[in-house]
Design an enzyme around this catalytic site. Sequence first.
Site: not given
Ligand code: PXG
Length: 285
Positions: A151, A184
């Site tokens: 990330k 994804e």
């Molecule tokens: N894939 C990616 C590329 C992400 O950035 C997820 C999956 C879901 O992961 P989690 O751990 O959150 O269940 C993410 C989540 C937003 C936002 O505002 C979301 C993410 C990063 C920045 C902003 O929706 N990450």
Amino acid sequence: MGLKIWLDDKLVNQEDAKVSVFDHGLLYGDGVFEGIRVYGGKIFEHDAHLERLYKSAKVIRLTIPMDLPTLKKAVEETVRANQITDGYIRLVVTRGVGDLGLNPFLCKRACVIIIADKIRLYPAELYEKGLKVISVPTIRNHPMSIPPQVKSLNYLNNIFAKIEAVDAGASEAILYSHDGYVAEASGDNIFIVSEGTLYTPPVQAGSLDGITRRVVIKLAREERIPIIEKNLTRFDLYTADEFFLTGTAAEVIGVVEMDGRIIGDGKPGPITRRLREKFYAYAHA
Ligand code: PXG
């Protein structure tokens, strides 16, 4: 009233929370981050998020200048200082201040930023109606480029995908791997339901190992819903009975249209709704 922001080793007022223009997080998108929810005063899956952050940092050869328990305390302190009971935490670790060259090892010390704020939820209507999504031409990062499980602060690939979705009037972008399997969405993981079985692509198809995804898999097992991780193609998504996305911001949200194909009966399905309710109960327990 301004927020209290954690910067490096202490809380500062929002006006004083400033980083250098020589920070490689800004110059190169060199750093890692986490987005974490707070539900009823509790930090959701705090350890899992921190463990993922340290793994991301390890992969990009970034030394976080404090150990996990110390960072955990800093996050808790930031949440407390801003009196957040239901909100969103953005935890960022940048490479820190360096010169104008690429070499990250010339940066002296990584910079730790913690922002805890109230969250603006998606409108309730969106959860009732479901989302429209499209397949986008931008593919997910190849595993031999920045690994999708990291990330990192370098989100341009996902931002490309988001731009393509917005231009097409869709809420989200569906990205594929370099070999054509479903990876994804731009900021969410993907699940489908077909004949009562839940399917999600393996992380190796090019997705973040989502914390919400992990919780949903656990809840599905508790609910005795069969769950299979396997490579999916766009055919599988078009012909699914149900389709939903999972992520920290969105939680569990139904998808009802993809590339002009109506999914199922065009409404978020029963398993989607059940898992959304279970997720809500789990988060607020
Ligand atoms: N894939 C990616 C590329 C992400 O950035 C997820 C999956 C879901 O992961 P989690 O751990 O959150 O269940 C993410 C989540 C937003 C936002 O505002 C979301 C993410 C990063 C920045 C902003 O929706 N990450």
